[in-house]
Structures are given as structure tokens and as C-alpha cells.
Design an enzyme around this catalytic site. Structure first.
Site, PDB file in Angstrom:
ATOM      1  N   HIS A 155       0.806  -1.216   0.000  1.00  0.00           N
ATOM      2  CA  HIS A 155       0.000   0.000   0.000  1.00  0.00           C
ATOM      3  C   HIS A 155       0.842   1.270   0.000  1.00  0.00           C
ATOM      4  O   HIS A 155       0.309   2.359  -0.200  1.00  0.00           O
ATOM      5  CB  HIS A 155      -1.015  -0.027   1.144  1.00  0.00           C
ATOM      6  CG  HIS A 155      -2.215  -0.825   0.770  1.00  0.00           C
ATOM      7  ND1 HIS A 155      -2.231  -2.195   0.841  1.00  0.00           N
ATOM      8  CD2 HIS A 155      -3.405  -0.443   0.250  1.00  0.00           C
ATOM      9  CE1 HIS A 155      -3.394  -2.627   0.393  1.00  0.00           C
ATOM     10  NE2 HIS A 155      -4.122  -1.586   0.024  1.00  0.00           N
ATOM     11  N   TYR A 179     -10.244   8.158   0.403  1.00  0.00           N
ATOM     12  CA  TYR A 179     -10.128   6.737   0.752  1.00  0.00           C
ATOM     13  C   TYR A 179      -9.016   6.553   1.772  1.00  0.00           C
ATOM     14  O   TYR A 179      -7.897   7.004   1.565  1.00  0.00           O
ATOM     15  CB  TYR A 179      -9.830   5.937  -0.514  1.00  0.00           C
ATOM     16  CG  TYR A 179      -9.978   4.432  -0.423  1.00  0.00           C
ATOM     17  CD1 TYR A 179     -10.321   3.779   0.736  1.00  0.00           C
ATOM     18  CD2 TYR A 179      -9.777   3.654  -1.552  1.00  0.00           C
ATOM     19  CE1 TYR A 179     -10.466   2.402   0.789  1.00  0.00           C
ATOM     20  CE2 TYR A 179      -9.916   2.274  -1.527  1.00  0.00           C
ATOM     21  CZ  TYR A 179     -10.256   1.657  -0.343  1.00  0.00           C
ATOM     22  OH  TYR A 179     -10.396   0.291  -0.302  1.00  0.00           O
TER      23      TYR A 179
END
Length: 104
Positions: free
Chosen positions: A22, A41
Site C-alpha cells: 500500500h 479513501y
């Protein structure tokens, strides 16, 4: 704007790998999320539990768009070895959390 929140889990021992992936989300995956209408997000990690939150104008359109995206399909496959995701059979998306309070 719809606020969407859901839970996922990562497999034991994959915490560092999850963080690593990520930190390097593919630019084309980020573009697909934006094209699907996703904004703001965030994903949070506690132990093996993930809490994800995003905002979208039309959640049904978001799901439809990503369901037809080859990039999203490749990302899901890429992440499948470290994620444990339970999905709602009616939406093919993780079960959503019920919002019980919100303050702007």
C-alpha cells in the site's frame, strides 16, 4: 456523497507486506478508483483487522465500474494471497458497516 466503511482482515504474518504494497499502490489502480468516483479513501490497520473508508457519489456505479475493470481484477488477484475478505453475495463487495453517527 455516500460514505462507505467496511472491514477486512489480513493473513497472520503479512502485516509488513500489506504495508509495503500500500506504499506502492499501482498508479493505474489509483486512476481506476478515481474514475469509479472514489474520494477520500483511507485504510487503517489494527493487528490483522483492516478498517476501510471512502466517499463516493454513487456506490452502485462505483461497484459496477470496478467489477468491469481489468486493473481492479489484477489488483484483487495481487492482494488475494494476503487478504481474507468476506463479501456480501448481493453486492460482491465486503459487508458495509452501518453508520450510526456522523458530524461534519
Amino acid at each position: 456523497m455516500q460514505r462507505v466503511a467496511f472491514l477486512m482482515r489480513i493473513k497472520p504474518g503479512t502485516e509488513a507486506e500489506y504495508r509495503h504494497r500500500h506504499q506502492q499502490v499501482w498508479p493505474e489502480m489509483l486512476s481506476e478508483l478515481r474514475a469509479a468516483g472514489c474520494q477520500n479513501y483511507s485504510i487503517y490497520l489494527q493487528g490483522l483487522q483492516l478498517f476501510a473508508y471512502f466517499e463516493v457519489a454513487d456506490f452502485a456505479r462505483f461497484r459496477t465500474y470496478l467489477a468491469s475493470s481489468s486493473v481492479s481484477d489484477r489488483w484483487e488477484t495481487f492482494m488475494s494471497d494476503i487478504l481474507e475478505r468476506e463479501v456480501d453475495p448481493t453486492t460482491s463487495f465486503p459487508f458495509l458497516l452501518e453508520e450510526v453517527f456522523h458530524l461534519d
